[in-house]
Design a protein around this motif. Sequence first.
Motif, short mmCIF file in Angstrom:
data_model
loop_
_atom_site.label_atom_id
_atom_site.label_comp_id
_atom_site.label_asym_id
_atom_site.label_seq_id
_atom_site.Cartn_x
_atom_site.Cartn_y
_atom_site.Cartn_z
N UNK A 69 69.44 -19.09 79.65
CA UNK A 69 69.28 -17.82 80.36
C UNK A 69 68.77 -18.02 81.78
N UNK A 70 67.83 -18.94 81.95
CA UNK A 70 67.19 -19.18 83.25
C UNK A 70 66.40 -20.47 83.12
N UNK A 71 65.83 -20.91 84.22
CA UNK A 71 65.15 -22.21 84.23
C UNK A 71 63.85 -22.16 83.43
N UNK A 72 63.40 -23.35 83.05
CA UNK A 72 62.10 -23.44 82.40
C UNK A 72 61.00 -22.86 83.27
N UNK A 73 61.02 -23.19 84.56
CA UNK A 73 59.98 -22.68 85.46
C UNK A 73 60.01 -21.16 85.53
N UNK A 74 61.21 -20.57 85.58
CA UNK A 74 61.31 -19.11 85.65
C UNK A 74 60.75 -18.47 84.39
N UNK A 75 61.00 -19.07 83.23
CA UNK A 75 60.49 -18.50 81.99
C UNK A 75 58.99 -18.70 81.86
N UNK A 76 58.46 -19.79 82.40
CA UNK A 76 57.01 -19.97 82.45
C UNK A 76 56.37 -18.93 83.36
N UNK A 77 56.98 -18.66 84.50
CA UNK A 77 56.46 -17.64 85.42
C UNK A 77 56.40 -16.29 84.74
N UNK A 78 57.46 -15.92 84.05
CA UNK A 78 57.55 -14.61 83.39
C UNK A 78 56.50 -14.51 82.28
N UNK A 79 56.37 -15.59 81.52
CA UNK A 79 55.39 -15.64 80.42
C UNK A 79 53.97 -15.44 80.94
N UNK A 80 53.61 -16.19 81.97
CA UNK A 80 52.25 -16.09 82.51
C UNK A 80 52.01 -14.70 83.11
N UNK A 81 53.05 -14.13 83.72
CA UNK A 81 52.90 -12.81 84.33
C UNK A 81 52.78 -11.70 83.30
N UNK A 82 53.14 -11.98 82.05
CA UNK A 82 53.13 -10.95 81.00
C UNK A 82 52.23 -11.35 79.84
N UNK A 83 51.09 -11.93 80.16
CA UNK A 83 50.06 -12.15 79.14
C UNK A 83 49.94 -13.56 78.61
N UNK A 84 50.82 -14.47 79.06
CA UNK A 84 50.82 -15.80 78.49
C UNK A 84 49.95 -16.82 79.20
N UNK A 85 49.10 -16.36 80.08
CA UNK A 85 48.24 -17.28 80.81
C UNK A 85 47.13 -17.82 79.94
N UNK A 86 46.23 -18.57 80.56
CA UNK A 86 45.10 -19.14 79.83
C UNK A 86 43.82 -18.82 80.59
N UNK A 87 42.79 -18.47 79.85
CA UNK A 87 41.48 -18.26 80.45
C UNK A 87 40.47 -19.12 79.72
N UNK A 88 39.52 -19.66 80.47
CA UNK A 88 38.45 -20.43 79.86
C UNK A 88 37.56 -19.49 79.05
N UNK A 89 36.68 -20.06 78.25
CA UNK A 89 35.79 -19.24 77.46
C UNK A 89 35.82 -19.59 75.99
N UNK A 90 36.80 -20.41 75.61
CA UNK A 90 36.81 -20.91 74.25
C UNK A 90 37.42 -20.00 73.21
N UNK A 91 38.05 -18.91 73.63
CA UNK A 91 38.62 -17.97 72.65
C UNK A 91 40.12 -17.78 72.84
N UNK A 92 40.68 -18.43 73.85
CA UNK A 92 42.10 -18.26 74.16
C UNK A 92 42.78 -19.62 74.17
N UNK A 93 43.81 -19.77 73.34
CA UNK A 93 44.58 -21.01 73.31
C UNK A 93 45.52 -21.05 74.50
N UNK A 94 45.91 -22.26 74.92
CA UNK A 94 46.98 -22.32 75.92
C UNK A 94 48.23 -21.66 75.36
N UNK A 95 49.03 -21.10 76.23
CA UNK A 95 50.26 -20.44 75.81
C UNK A 95 51.18 -21.40 75.07
N UNK A 96 52.00 -20.84 74.20
CA UNK A 96 52.89 -21.66 73.38
C UNK A 96 54.35 -21.38 73.71
#
Length: 209
Positions: A46-73
């Motif tokens: 459908x689109x590049x890996x980078x484009x899908x990573x951008x979309x994922x992070x922009x729609x909730x798939x990011x990571x925050x420190x704090x020990x309660x959020x896993x890196x996106x999958x």
Amino acid sequence: GRGNRFAIVKATEATYYTSPDFAQQYNGSYAAGMIRGAYTFAVPNNSSGAAQADYFVAHGGGWTAGGRTLPGMLDIEYNPYGAECYGLTHAQMSNWVRSFDNEYHRLTGRMPILYTNASWWNACTGGSAVAAQDPLDVAAWGPSPSPLPGGWGIETIWQYTDSNGLGYDGDRFNGSLAGLKSLAAGHPVSGGTGGGTGGGTGGGTGGGT
């Protein structure tokens, strides 16, 4: 609920779909005291890996420190819409995964968890080690998390069933709750301390395609 200590819920697919249930599931699991994560379903033609990573992070798939959020999958597996390997060669698929990983790391400072199964990964990437530094969530429904896809020596999470009685897929983290928290916090995971069918930390993934 009933031993679940973590939940990984669907956020996006490719660059065209956002789950309408994502916010409620993602925030709800956090509010319930669970470690939570988000996943995106890859559509590599459908689109590049980078484009899908951008979309994922922009729609909730990011990571925050704090020990309660896993890196996106990154959920990368059989194509539900057509050719099993999306019409990509081994090299193209491996490069697609590298593109996603590099962009996710650039945006979040973490490598994503990678969800796949041995038969698809070996068929569609040739058993590439391109994602060997990603924590592996292996789909292997049965008594053991084997075989592992090419490129990994140990799994981080094992999806052992597609129905755990709670309406989710059943997952087991290969280690202790402390190890799961360490993965969420951003520390490297050394591997299975508890693991196997006797130990491990329960969890679930939810949110169909």
